[in-house]
Design a protein around this motif. Structure first.
Motif, PDB file in Angstrom:
ATOM      1  N   ALA A  15      -3.209  21.448   6.690  1.00  0.00           N
ATOM      2  CA  ALA A  15      -3.141  21.579   8.137  1.00  0.00           C
ATOM      3  C   ALA A  15      -2.672  20.543   8.912  1.00  0.00           C
ATOM      4  N   LEU A  16      -3.265  19.302   8.596  1.00  0.00           N
ATOM      5  CA  LEU A  16      -3.302  18.097   9.350  1.00  0.00           C
ATOM      6  C   LEU A  16      -1.966  17.011   8.732  1.00  0.00           C
ATOM      7  N   GLY A  17      -2.116  16.820   7.268  1.00  0.00           N
ATOM      8  CA  GLY A  17      -1.452  16.006   6.697  1.00  0.00           C
ATOM      9  C   GLY A  17      -1.790  14.690   6.889  1.00  0.00           C
ATOM     10  N   GLU A  18      -0.834  13.716   7.344  1.00  0.00           N
ATOM     11  CA  GLU A  18      -1.310  12.312   7.640  1.00  0.00           C
ATOM     12  C   GLU A  18      -1.093  12.163   9.121  1.00  0.00           C
ATOM     13  N   PRO A  19      -2.406  11.834   9.821  1.00  0.00           N
ATOM     14  CA  PRO A  19      -2.274  11.624  11.162  1.00  0.00           C
ATOM     15  C   PRO A  19      -2.018  10.514  11.520  1.00  0.00           C
ATOM     16  N   GLY A  20      -0.668  10.325  12.011  1.00  0.00           N
ATOM     17  CA  GLY A  20      -0.122   9.099  12.419  1.00  0.00           C
ATOM     18  C   GLY A  20      -0.743   8.473  13.395  1.00  0.00           C
ATOM     19  N   TRP A  21      -1.490   9.036  14.486  1.00  0.00           N
ATOM     20  CA  TRP A  21      -2.242   8.327  15.395  1.00  0.00           C
ATOM     21  C   TRP A  21      -3.581   7.212  14.543  1.00  0.00           C
ATOM     22  N   LEU A  22      -4.041   7.970  13.577  1.00  0.00           N
ATOM     23  CA  LEU A  22      -5.192   7.093  13.041  1.00  0.00           C
ATOM     24  C   LEU A  22      -4.411   6.085  12.328  1.00  0.00           C
ATOM     25  N   TRP A  23      -3.570   6.380  11.206  1.00  0.00           N
ATOM     26  CA  TRP A  23      -2.997   5.323  10.617  1.00  0.00           C
ATOM     27  C   TRP A  23      -2.559   4.171  11.234  1.00  0.00           C
ATOM     28  N   ARG A  24      -1.938   4.414  12.513  1.00  0.00           N
ATOM     29  CA  ARG A  24      -1.398   3.382  13.425  1.00  0.00           C
ATOM     30  C   ARG A  24      -2.461   2.312  13.764  1.00  0.00           C
ATOM     31  N   ARG A  25      -3.753   2.897  13.707  1.00  0.00           N
ATOM     32  CA  ARG A  25      -4.948   2.077  14.153  1.00  0.00           C
ATOM     33  C   ARG A  25      -5.838   1.447  12.939  1.00  0.00           C
ATOM     34  N   LEU A  26      -5.710   1.975  11.832  1.00  0.00           N
ATOM     35  CA  LEU A  26      -6.455   1.944  10.740  1.00  0.00           C
ATOM     36  C   LEU A  26      -5.556   1.717   9.675  1.00  0.00           C
ATOM     37  N   PRO A  27      -5.771   0.909   8.582  1.00  0.00           N
ATOM     38  CA  PRO A  27      -5.160   0.738   7.215  1.00  0.00           C
ATOM     39  C   PRO A  27      -5.421   2.139   6.359  1.00  0.00           C
ATOM     40  N   HIS A  28      -4.492   2.762   6.029  1.00  0.00           N
ATOM     41  CA  HIS A  28      -4.741   3.956   5.091  1.00  0.00           C
ATOM     42  C   HIS A  28      -5.385   3.463   3.725  1.00  0.00           C
ATOM     43  N   PRO A  29      -6.281   4.239   3.261  1.00  0.00           N
ATOM     44  CA  PRO A  29      -6.645   3.700   1.653  1.00  0.00           C
ATOM     45  C   PRO A  29      -5.876   3.270   0.998  1.00  0.00           C
TER      46      PRO A  29
END
Length: 303
Positions: A15-29
């Protein structure tokens, strides 16, 4: 319970995939894993005993992933679902493939730019058929590496299982090459990744073959898979080639040189286009649906 959590995570990822707004603020695992592996590569990959250092590096990465997974699992099912959804890649894989198909319909350069985001081969001079073929090969391999294998190891080992798989798979993608620099240091990562993907790759091929109605070609799929340079990647590619009726793999450019790789399903059609990429997306979702259904059935049986 693990099967139900996986179902929820698969639905959330779809449904959501990779939320860009989140990974622009935090490093992806995956970025954090890559940084840890890169640090080890820079600090340890030199001098004597490179293979031993590589083995110790992988052991440390696996231990760290197990510890992290154990701690996160204690935080409850909501955290488990969120972490697993982040580590699955069905939606992002589909989005990248759709970008290639849309790019090819727009222009050949646009298709080349889109496929360059998901493959490591040289794309600057690829003809349209090779762009489409590259995207479909990536779709096949990443369905296994990015969806089925993580789901499989979560079912078997919970959060520690999926985190161990992801860190080993990331290490293989960074240091598991047969180059002078990484032949020894990356040996353990490459061999362990081969082992962890042994069952998931074949399961992925089976899911593709089942949903496409080509299980009658299983012997041919197995034969073509054996021709692939990878002991595992050839299985989903061989199944996808039969599912679409196209030839995959074959000669392709790397580092400015043409590599003469064997064809997968050499009798298949070689004039691929954007419609074939669209068809591969359909196959991805069909395999995903069967996996989701199997997980839900497992939950009902074990509830």
């Amino acid at each position: 319970m693990t099967a139900l959590l996986l179902c929820l995570a698969m639905l959330l990822d779809a449904a959501l995939g990779e939320p860009g707004w989140l990974w622009r603020r935090l490093p992806h695992p995956a970025v954090l894993m890559g940084r840890a592996i890169g640090w080890c590569d820079t600090r340890l990959n030199g001098g004597n005993l490179r293979r031993v250092k590589g083995v110790l590096t992988v052991a440390a990465l696996v231990t760290g992933a197990w510890l992290l997974g154990t701690v996160l699992a204690r935080l409850g099912p909501v955290i488990e679902v969120l972490v697993v959804a982040i580590l699955l890649a069905q939606r992002s894989l589909v989005d990248h493939l759709r970008a290639v198909a849309d790019g090819l319909r727009l222009s050949l350069p646009a298709g080349r730019r889109a496929v360059a985001m998901i493959v490591s081969r040289d794309t600057a001079d690829l003809p349209a058929a090779s762009v489409a073929r590259s995207a479909i090969e990536s779709a096949s391999e990443n369905l296994s590496d990015g969806v089925i294998a993580p789901a499989f190891w979560f079912l078997l080992g919970g959060l520690p299982g999926i985190l161990i798989y992801k860190v080993v798979n990331t290490a293989d993608s960074m240091i598991g090459y047969r180059t002078p620099r990484h032949l020894e240091f990356g040996w353990a990562a490459a061999r362990l990744d081969d082992l962890l993907n042994l069952v998931p790759a074949r399961l992925t091929a089976l899911l593709i073959a089942l949903t496409a109605g080509v299980t009658r070609d299983w012997r041919d799929i197995a034969r073509d898979a054996g021709q692939h340079r990878s002991p595992n990647a050839g299985w989903p590619e061989a199944a996808m080639s039969r599912a679409l009726g196209v030839a995959l793999a074959g000669p392709r450019p790397y580092d400015g040189r043409m590599q003469n790789f064997a064809w997968v399903h050499p009798a298949g059609r070689r004039s691929l286009n954007a419609a074939d990429v669209d068809a591969s997306i359909v196959r991805l979702w069909q395999a995903w649906c069967v996996m989701l259904g199997a997980c839900f059935l497992l939950f009902l049986i074990t509830f």
